[in-house]
Design a protein around this motif. Sequence first.
Motif, mmCIF file in Angstrom:
data_model
loop_
_atom_site.group_PDB
_atom_site.id
_atom_site.type_symbol
_atom_site.label_atom_id
_atom_site.label_comp_id
_atom_site.label_asym_id
_atom_site.label_seq_id
_atom_site.Cartn_x
_atom_site.Cartn_y
_atom_site.Cartn_z
ATOM 1 N N ASN A 90 0.860 -1.167 0.000
ATOM 2 C CA ASN A 90 0.000 0.000 0.000
ATOM 3 C C ASN A 90 0.907 1.231 0.000
ATOM 4 O O ASN A 90 1.883 1.279 0.743
ATOM 5 C CB ASN A 90 -0.874 -0.035 1.254
ATOM 6 N N PRO A 91 0.619 2.234 -0.820
ATOM 7 C CA PRO A 91 1.512 3.394 -0.888
ATOM 8 C C PRO A 91 1.719 4.090 0.455
ATOM 9 O O PRO A 91 2.787 4.660 0.703
ATOM 10 C CB PRO A 91 0.839 4.325 -1.893
ATOM 11 N N MET A 92 0.741 4.018 1.335
ATOM 12 C CA MET A 92 0.879 4.662 2.637
ATOM 13 C C MET A 92 1.921 3.962 3.509
ATOM 14 O O MET A 92 2.420 4.535 4.461
ATOM 15 C CB MET A 92 -0.463 4.732 3.335
ATOM 16 N N LYS A 93 2.250 2.717 3.152
ATOM 17 C CA LYS A 93 3.252 1.961 3.894
ATOM 18 C C LYS A 93 4.582 1.918 3.145
ATOM 19 O O LYS A 93 5.509 1.245 3.576
ATOM 20 C CB LYS A 93 2.752 0.532 4.130
ATOM 21 N N ASP A 94 4.677 2.625 2.026
ATOM 22 C CA ASP A 94 5.866 2.572 1.186
ATOM 23 C C ASP A 94 6.257 3.964 0.684
ATOM 24 O O ASP A 94 6.768 4.119 -0.413
ATOM 25 C CB ASP A 94 5.584 1.635 0.001
ATOM 26 N N ILE A 95 5.995 4.966 1.500
ATOM 27 C CA ILE A 95 6.195 6.350 1.084
ATOM 28 C C ILE A 95 7.654 6.648 0.738
ATOM 29 O O ILE A 95 7.929 7.343 -0.246
ATOM 30 C CB ILE A 95 5.669 7.321 2.162
ATOM 31 N N ALA A 96 8.587 6.117 1.480
ATOM 32 C CA ALA A 96 10.001 6.422 1.222
ATOM 33 C C ALA A 96 10.432 5.979 -0.177
ATOM 34 O O ALA A 96 11.171 6.698 -0.856
ATOM 35 C CB ALA A 96 10.889 5.768 2.276
ATOM 36 N N ASN A 97 9.978 4.821 -0.612
ATOM 37 C CA ASN A 97 10.320 4.348 -1.954
ATOM 38 C C ASN A 97 9.474 5.015 -3.036
ATOM 39 O O ASN A 97 9.947 5.247 -4.143
ATOM 40 C CB ASN A 97 10.131 2.827 -2.057
ATOM 41 N N ARG A 98 8.223 5.306 -2.714
ATOM 42 C CA ARG A 98 7.305 5.852 -3.714
ATOM 43 C C ARG A 98 7.579 7.324 -4.018
ATOM 44 O O ARG A 98 7.463 7.754 -5.172
ATOM 45 C CB ARG A 98 5.855 5.750 -3.236
ATOM 46 N N SER A 99 7.928 8.114 -3.008
ATOM 47 C CA SER A 99 8.022 9.570 -3.190
ATOM 48 C C SER A 99 8.896 10.008 -4.358
ATOM 49 O O SER A 99 8.456 10.827 -5.175
ATOM 50 C CB SER A 99 8.488 10.240 -1.891
ATOM 51 N N PRO A 100 10.130 9.518 -4.496
ATOM 52 C CA PRO A 100 10.918 9.983 -5.645
ATOM 53 C C PRO A 100 10.335 9.538 -6.983
ATOM 54 O O PRO A 100 10.406 10.261 -7.981
ATOM 55 C CB PRO A 100 12.307 9.383 -5.414
ATOM 56 N N VAL A 101 9.724 8.370 -7.010
ATOM 57 C CA VAL A 101 9.104 7.861 -8.236
ATOM 58 C C VAL A 101 7.893 8.731 -8.589
ATOM 59 O O VAL A 101 7.720 9.153 -9.738
ATOM 60 C CB VAL A 101 8.710 6.376 -8.080
ATOM 61 N N TRP A 102 7.060 9.022 -7.597
ATOM 62 C CA TRP A 102 5.912 9.894 -7.829
ATOM 63 C C TRP A 102 6.366 11.244 -8.371
ATOM 64 O O TRP A 102 5.804 11.751 -9.332
ATOM 65 C CB TRP A 102 5.127 10.117 -6.547
#
Length: 130
Positions: free
Chosen positions: A5-17
Amino acid sequence: MALLNPMKDIANRSPVWAAMTEFFRDTALTDRDISHIAKICAASPYSVDELEWIMFTEVWPAFLPNLMAIAGEWAGWDEDFIRGRILDCYKPRFYLSWRLNPLKRYFCQQWPSVVQRVKHVRTAVPSCGR
């Protein structure tokens, strides 16, 4: 594919987003932009299929309104804004390939170039482990 879930993976998702939001600015993507997006995506822990999922089920719904605005954002957004907007708009979605959606094909016609470069970067760097 078993993405967190993106809320549990913010550190990895943020630069990609942040990189993917380049598709949603009111400017044309340059070759430099495509290379930058691909570099960020290639450095992420996500497979190409997972990157596509993130692009079209998380970033697309949150930032499509900018493409529809008469005078959309052209300078970009800071990571805090991006994170907040995506998380506010997030809900589990059914995903049918972006290729079947004319709107997505039109606005994201350079997505295959990003994917191709991600694959190239990952195969050119043996320590990447993908």
